[in-house]
Motif scaffolding. Structure first.
Motif, PDB file in Angstrom:
ATOM      1  N   ASP A 151      47.541  81.070  43.228  1.00 54.73           N
ATOM      2  CA  ASP A 151      48.867  80.564  43.565  1.00 54.73           C
ATOM      3  C   ASP A 151      49.889  81.227  42.632  1.00 54.73           C
ATOM      4  N   THR A 152      50.695  82.149  43.206  1.00 54.54           N
ATOM      5  CA  THR A 152      51.611  82.927  42.357  1.00 54.54           C
ATOM      6  C   THR A 152      52.598  82.060  41.593  1.00 54.54           C
ATOM      7  N   PRO A 153      53.316  81.089  42.227  1.00 50.18           N
ATOM      8  CA  PRO A 153      54.234  80.243  41.446  1.00 50.18           C
ATOM      9  C   PRO A 153      53.538  79.493  40.316  1.00 50.18           C
ATOM     10  N   ALA A 154      52.342  78.954  40.591  1.00 50.27           N
ATOM     11  CA  ALA A 154      51.613  78.232  39.549  1.00 50.27           C
ATOM     12  C   ALA A 154      51.222  79.173  38.417  1.00 50.27           C
ATOM     13  N   ARG A 155      50.826  80.387  38.788  1.00 50.38           N
ATOM     14  CA  ARG A 155      50.429  81.368  37.764  1.00 50.38           C
ATOM     15  C   ARG A 155      51.629  81.778  36.911  1.00 50.38           C
ATOM     16  N   LEU A 156      52.799  81.925  37.542  1.00 52.84           N
ATOM     17  CA  LEU A 156      54.004  82.278  36.786  1.00 52.84           C
ATOM     18  C   LEU A 156      54.370  81.180  35.797  1.00 52.84           C
ATOM     19  N   LEU A 157      54.244  79.918  36.226  1.00 55.99           N
ATOM     20  CA  LEU A 157      54.528  78.815  35.316  1.00 55.99           C
ATOM     21  C   LEU A 157      53.544  78.799  34.154  1.00 55.99           C
ATOM     22  N   ARG A 170      47.177  94.554  35.612  1.00 55.99           N
ATOM     23  CA  ARG A 170      48.229  95.004  36.529  1.00 55.99           C
ATOM     24  C   ARG A 170      48.991  93.805  37.095  1.00 55.99           C
ATOM     25  N   THR A 171      48.257  92.739  37.438  1.00 55.34           N
ATOM     26  CA  THR A 171      48.920  91.531  37.943  1.00 55.34           C
ATOM     27  C   THR A 171      49.798  90.904  36.864  1.00 55.34           C
ATOM     28  N   VAL A 172      49.307  90.927  35.614  1.00 51.65           N
ATOM     29  CA  VAL A 172      50.116  90.408  34.505  1.00 51.65           C
ATOM     30  C   VAL A 172      51.426  91.182  34.410  1.00 51.65           C
ATOM     31  N   ARG A 173      51.368  92.510  34.530  1.00 48.76           N
ATOM     32  CA  ARG A 173      52.589  93.325  34.454  1.00 48.76           C
ATOM     33  C   ARG A 173      53.555  92.971  35.576  1.00 48.76           C
ATOM     34  N   ARG A 174      53.011  92.759  36.781  1.00 48.61           N
ATOM     35  CA  ARG A 174      53.864  92.382  37.915  1.00 48.61           C
ATOM     36  C   ARG A 174      54.494  91.004  37.681  1.00 48.61           C
ATOM     37  N   ASP A 175      53.704  90.067  37.151  1.00 54.35           N
ATOM     38  CA  ASP A 175      54.230  88.720  36.897  1.00 54.35           C
ATOM     39  C   ASP A 175      55.303  88.748  35.808  1.00 54.35           C
ATOM     40  N   VAL A 176      55.112  89.600  34.811  1.00 56.17           N
ATOM     41  CA  VAL A 176      56.135  89.739  33.769  1.00 56.17           C
ATOM     42  C   VAL A 176      57.433  90.271  34.376  1.00 56.17           C
TER      43      VAL A 176
END
Length: 322
Positions: A4-10, A36-42
Motif C-alpha cells: 500500500d503506497t500511502p501506508a508505506r509513505l507514512l 529503487r522503491t525507496v528512492r521513488r518514495d523519497v
C-alpha cells in the motif's frame, strides 16, 4: 512487504522524522521494498513538501532537514500526549510570549486526537497542579480552544460572562481575536446584543459554545486587536505614564519586557528608554522591571520609584537574613 503506497509513505515519513541519517539499504529492509522503491518514495515526499536530503556513498543515506515551510508531522501516542499536555498547561495561564498561535495549535491537535489519547491528556492535566504567581488568572484550556476554533471558522460564539462587579450575563458575539497581556487572556469580539465591539476577560467566561452560524468578519475600529484591547483597558481604569531608562541596549531589554509596554527607544551610550501609558499594579510592575536583570532608573511616576525602592530594601533584608 508493504504494498500500500500511502501506508508505506507514512511509514517512511515516520522513520525519517527520527533525527538521524538512514542508509538506503536499512530503509529498504524496514519497508520490505527495494532501494529503487525507496528512492521513488523519497521523491514523492519531496513533491509533498518534505525536504529529504540524500547523501552520496556506497549505500547512500537519507535524512529529513529543515525546509522553507513547516510540513505535516507524524507523532506517536506518547509524543502527541506530551505536546497536548504542554500546550494545555501553557494555555491555561497567560504566559508572556504565548499567543493565539499556541491556542490554535492546541485546537488543531485536540480535534484529531483519538478518544483514548484525549482521556490520557485529561487524566494528566487533572493530576497536576501548576505553580503560578501573583494574580495570574486561570483559564480552562477547553475555553480557549473552543474560542480559537470559532475564530478560525468565523462562527458566532455564545458564552456566559461575569463582569467585574459580579453581574452575570449571556453574550452572543462574533469573535475576532484572542489576546494575551502576559498575565491574562482576553477575547476581542463584536457583541451582537450591544451592537458594538467589546473585550472579555477569559477567566470570567464560562460555557462557551460555537453556534455553527457563520459571519463575515467586521473591520475593527483600531489597527489590531492588541491595540484595541490596550485602548479599552485605558478607558476602563486609571492609567499613568511610565518612563524608565535601562542601562542596556534596546534589543536586549525588548526581549525581557512584555510587548504591551512598547518598543524601547535606543539612547546614546548603549542605553534605552521605555515610555508607556499603563494601568498595572505598581508593585507588580516594579518587580517586573527588576526581573529584566538590567539596571534601570524610574523617571516617572514618583510612586513607582518609591515601589522600586521598597522592593530593593525588602530584597536586601532577605539577602542579609533579616
Amino acid at each position: 512487504m508493504t504494498t500500500d503506497t500511502p501506508a508505506r509513505l507514512l511509514q517512511l515519513l515516520s522513520l525519517l522524522q527520527t533525527p538521524r541519517e538512514w542508509p538506503g539499504g536499512e530503509l529498504a529492509d524496514r519497508l520490505g521494498v527495494s532501494r529503487r522503491t525507496v528512492r521513488r518514495d523519497v521523491d514523492r515526499l519531496r513533491e509533498l513538501g518534505y525536504p529529504v536530503q540524500a547523501t552520496m556513498g556506497a549505500d547512500g543515506g537519507y535524512r529529513l532537514v529543515a525546509g522553507k515551510a513547516m510540513p505535516p508531522l507524524l507523532l506517536d501516542d506518547e509524543e502527541a500526549v506530551a505536546i497536548a499536555v504542554g500546550l494545555r498547561a501553557g494555555a491555561g495561564h497567560a504566559i508572556e510570549g504565548l499567543d493565539e498561535a499556541s491556542v490554535r495549535a492546541l485546537a488543531k491537535l485536540e480535534q484529531v486526537l483519538p478518544s483514548r489519547l484525549r482521556r490520557r491528556v485529561s487524566t494528566l492535566q487533572a493530576a497536576t497542579t501548576p505553580l503560578v504567581s501573583g494574580d495570574a488568572a486561570s483559564v480552562a484550556p477547553e475555553t480557549l480552544t473552543v474560542m480559537a476554533s470559532a475564530i478560525a471558522g468565523q462562527e458566532r460564539l455564545r458564552f456566559a460572562y461575569r463582569a467585574g462587579d459580579g453581574t452575570d450575563s449571556r453574550r452572543q458575539t462574533e469573535p475576532y481575536r484572542l489576546v494575551s497581556t502576559g498575565r491574562r487572556w482576553y477575547l476581542v469580539a463584536y457583541d451582537l446584543d450591544r451592537a458594538d465591539w467589546r473585550t472579555f476577560r477569559m477567566d470570567r467566561v464560562s460555557e462557551p459554545l460555537a453556534t455553527g452560524a457563520r459571519f463575515a468578519p467586521r473591520e475593527l475600529p483600531t489597527g489590531s486587536a492588541a491595540e484595541y484591547l490596550r485602548q479599552s483597558m485605558q478607558r476602563r481604569q486609571e492609567t499613568y505614564t511610565l518612563t524608565v531608562t535601562f542601562a542596556a541596549p534596546a534589543e536586549a531589554v525588548a526581549r525581557r519586557l512584555p510587548g504591551w509596554l512598547g518598543a524601547p527607544e535606543p539612547l546614546p551610550g548603549g542605553e534605552c528608554r521605555v515610555r508607556a501609558s499603563v494601568g498595572e499594579s505598581m508593585d507588580w510592575l516594579a518587580a517586573r522591571l527588576a526581573l529584566t536583570g538590567y539596571d534601570f532608573t524610574v523617571h516617572e511616576p514618583a510612586e513607582l520609584a518609591e515601589c522600586v525602592g521598597r522592593l530593593g530594601e525588602r530584597l536586601t533584608r532577605a539577602a542579609n537574613g533579616r
